[in-house]
Design an enzyme around this catalytic site. Structure first.
Site, short mmCIF file in Angstrom:
data_model
loop_
_atom_site.label_atom_id
_atom_site.label_comp_id
_atom_site.label_asym_id
_atom_site.label_seq_id
_atom_site.Cartn_x
_atom_site.Cartn_y
_atom_site.Cartn_z
CB SER A 1 25.78 35.97 54.79
OG SER A 1 26.87 35.18 54.40
CE LYS B 1 35.83 38.19 59.30
NZ LYS B 1 35.05 38.70 58.16
CB THR C 1 32.13 39.80 48.48
OG1 THR C 1 31.67 39.08 49.62
CG2 THR C 1 33.03 40.92 48.93
CE LYS D 1 25.54 35.58 58.26
NZ LYS D 1 26.72 34.67 58.34
CG ASN E 1 34.63 34.68 47.21
OD1 ASN E 1 34.12 35.79 47.33
ND2 ASN E 1 33.91 33.60 46.98
CE LYS F 1 32.68 44.48 55.99
NZ LYS F 1 33.34 43.49 55.18
P1 NAD Z 1 40.63 34.64 49.25
O1 NAD Z 1 41.39 33.84 50.22
O2 NAD Z 1 39.64 33.95 48.37
O3 NAD Z 1 41.67 35.41 48.28
C1 NAD Z 1 42.68 36.25 48.78
C2 NAD Z 1 43.51 36.73 47.59
O4 NAD Z 1 44.49 37.65 48.11
C3 NAD Z 1 44.29 35.61 46.89
O5 NAD Z 1 44.40 35.88 45.51
C4 NAD Z 1 45.67 35.71 47.54
O6 NAD Z 1 46.72 35.20 46.72
C5 NAD Z 1 45.79 37.21 47.72
N1 NAD Z 1 46.77 37.57 48.74
C6 NAD Z 1 47.01 36.95 49.93
N2 NAD Z 1 48.04 37.55 50.55
C7 NAD Z 1 48.43 38.57 49.76
C8 NAD Z 1 49.46 39.55 49.83
N3 NAD Z 1 50.30 39.60 50.88
N4 NAD Z 1 49.59 40.45 48.82
C9 NAD Z 1 48.75 40.40 47.76
N5 NAD Z 1 47.78 39.49 47.62
C10 NAD Z 1 47.63 38.58 48.60
O7 NAD Z 1 39.95 35.81 50.10
P2 NAD Z 1 38.65 36.64 49.73
O8 NAD Z 1 37.48 35.97 50.32
O9 NAD Z 1 38.68 37.01 48.29
O10 NAD Z 1 38.92 37.94 50.63
C11 NAD Z 1 39.75 38.99 50.18
C12 NAD Z 1 39.46 40.22 51.04
O11 NAD Z 1 38.08 40.55 50.91
C13 NAD Z 1 39.71 40.04 52.55
O12 NAD Z 1 40.14 41.26 53.10
C14 NAD Z 1 38.33 39.68 53.07
O13 NAD Z 1 38.20 39.97 54.45
C15 NAD Z 1 37.49 40.59 52.20
N6 NAD Z 1 36.09 40.17 52.15
C16 NAD Z 1 35.74 38.95 51.60
C17 NAD Z 1 34.40 38.59 51.60
C18 NAD Z 1 33.94 37.31 50.98
O14 NAD Z 1 32.71 37.07 50.96
N7 NAD Z 1 34.81 36.50 50.42
C19 NAD Z 1 33.44 39.44 52.16
C20 NAD Z 1 33.84 40.66 52.68
C21 NAD Z 1 35.17 41.01 52.68
#
Ligand code: NAD
Length: 425
Positions: free
Chosen positions: A359, A117, A201, A81, A232, A105
């Site tokens: 999830s 992934k 998250t 997953k 997100n 995780k």
């Molecule tokens: P997202 O695409 O919704 O948001 C990403 C954010 O990071 C945006 O605000 C973007 O502008 C910013 N960003 C992108 N590049 C950047 C940079 N170079 N410097 C600074 N900011 C930057 O993504 P998300 O889902 O919020 O995920 C963010 C992190 O959390 C990732 O590492 C992801 O793997 C991790 N994560 C997300 C989830 C989930 O359910 N959404 C779950 C586990 C882990």
């Protein structure tokens, strides 16, 4: 101008190689737990790694060939997953590392899954809605042989959302000739999504922040919080912290950061952000992401991308607690520096496990065709994460290891045991 010599450059590259650093910690965790070397040989890379080429008809009539990946780290415990990332910097090594983190995780929060992934090298910010739909459907067709509700269940990640999950579910259901909501999670509610999935998250990160704050005697009310990333994970988190009475003094996106020592107007920023988590472009008085990370705060939450806290800035971090909502935001060298400085790190594999936990709840609800209320989801999530946080904190204390190594020790055990019982090792 000063130039770095090749050894320094190689060290820097190795430190920022997320696959290499995750393998290093897995090796240490297995050693601490007393497992033989062959367990490491099995777990250091995904069992399966598929690379696909996806031809997509673009709106201007041209055809563009995209590269996509799907990694399945270990399926001894159950189906794999993990999310699908759409980003120009996606690489095979990154997807492999991300799949290993998913396994950890799932082990930490005790789900009946292994880690997987996916990723596509693309920039969705420069693609139209219909191009994105064709790419999403093409990816599902390309990986269809190895995924499915009992094999490998995808979900959203960076720059993918519930609409993309809906297209992918629809494509899979058409091929399967069967409505298959359990193929993918993070769907819209009307297609079998779960209450609470979108903010899961951030909810999980919030639970970890509360537990970590208790350990450091920090009152959340009035605590200064900095969140890097306003997508997100970051935007929901900023809102939850704000609503809990914390002062969110800093946020950022890919283009810059905002800081106000008296606290930012989070509701206004949420209202103005776009669907890619961009908001700072609307302001003139921005600072850089680097400056934001080093700014005055009690709690720092990297919620954007990898390798943000490194040996270069770890000495300048002012926070007392660093909670990793993003995957891989802190290098191993920086982990050591922060731990030596007495800063409590809540590692990614624990802090961001709320997403995969809900999830899993979504998949369970799809399988049984019976849906839970938001309160039920939140209550179940809270129980799991409080227990997992404390198990890892206690492991760190009793085994005299840092929080990351403790989390890996807790996370790797179940898949090592399952692989052994299956007779693989
Ligand atoms: P997202 O695409 O919704 O948001 C990403 C954010 O990071 C945006 O605000 C973007 O502008 C910013 N960003 C992108 N590049 C950047 C940079 N170079 N410097 C600074 N900011 C930057 O993504 P998300 O889902 O919020 O995920 C963010 C992190 O959390 C990732 O590492 C992801 O793997 C991790 N994560 C997300 C989830 C989930 O359910 N959404 C779950 C586990 C882990």
């Amino acid at each position: 101008m000063e130039t770095k010599n090749t050894v320094e450059q190689k060290n820097e590259k190795d430190n920022n190689d997320v696959l290499l650093s995750t393998q290093t910690v897995i090796h240490k965790a297995l050693e601490k737990l007393g497992y033989p070397e062959e367990v490491y040989e099995l777990l250091k890379e995904p069992l399966r790694m598929l690379t696909v080429k996806i031809p997509v008809k673009m709106d201007d009539g041209s055809v563009k060939i995209f590269t996509g990946y799907r990694a399945q780290h270990n399926d001894a415990v159950g189906p794999t997953k993990g999310g699908i990332r759409f980003h120009p910097n996606v690489t095979e090594r990154e997807v492999k590392a991300l799949s290993i983190w998913m396994s950890l995780k799932c082990g930490i929060v005790d789900l009946p899954y292994g880690g997987g992934k996916g990723g596509i090298v693309c920039d969705p910010r420069n693609m139209s809605f219909s191009e994105l739909e064709r790419l999403s459907r093409g990816y599902v067709r390309a990986i269809s042989q190895i995924v499915g509700p009992t094999k490998d269940i995808p979900a959203p990640d960076v720059f993918t959302n519930s609409q993309i999950m809906a297209w992918m579910m629809d494509e899979y259901s058409r091929m399967d000739e069967f409505n298959s909501p359990g193929f993918i999670t993070g769907k819209p509610l009307v297609l079998g999504g779960s209450h609470g999935r979108e903010s899961a998250t951030a909810k999980g990160v919030t639970i970890c922040i509360n537990e970590a704050a208790k350990k450091r005697d920090i009152d959340i009310k009035g605590a200064k919080v900095v969140v890097q990333g306003f997508g997100n994970a970051g935007s929901f988190l900023a809102k939850f912290m704000h609503d809990a009475g914390a002062k969110v003094v800093g946020i950022s996106d890919a283009y810059g950061a905002l800081y106000d020592k008296d606290g930012l107007d989070i509701d206004y920023l949420l209202d103005r952000r776009d669907s890619f988590g961009t908001v700072t472009k609307l302001f003139e008085n921005t600072i850089t992401n680097k400056e934001l990370l080093e700014s005055e705060c009690d709690i720092l939450v990297p919620a954007a991308i990898e390798n943000q806290i490194t040996a270069d800035n770890a000495h300048n971090i002012k926070a007392k607690i660093v909670v990793e909502a993003a995957n891989g935001p802190t290098t191993l060298e920086a982990t050591q520096i922060l731990t030596d400085r007495g800063i409590l790190i809540v590692p990614d594999v624990l802090a961001s496990s709320g997403g995969v936990t809900v999830s899993y709840f979504e998949w369970v609800q799809n399988n049984q065709g019976y849906y839970w209320t938001e309160e039920e989801v939140e209550e179940k999530l809270e129980k799991i994460l409080v227990k997992s946080f404390n198990a890892i904190y206690e492991t760190a204390q009793s085994r005299h290891v840092d929080m990351r190594l403790a989390a890996y020790m807790v996370g790797v055990r179940k898949m090592a045991e399952a692989s052994r019982f299956r007779g693989w090792i």
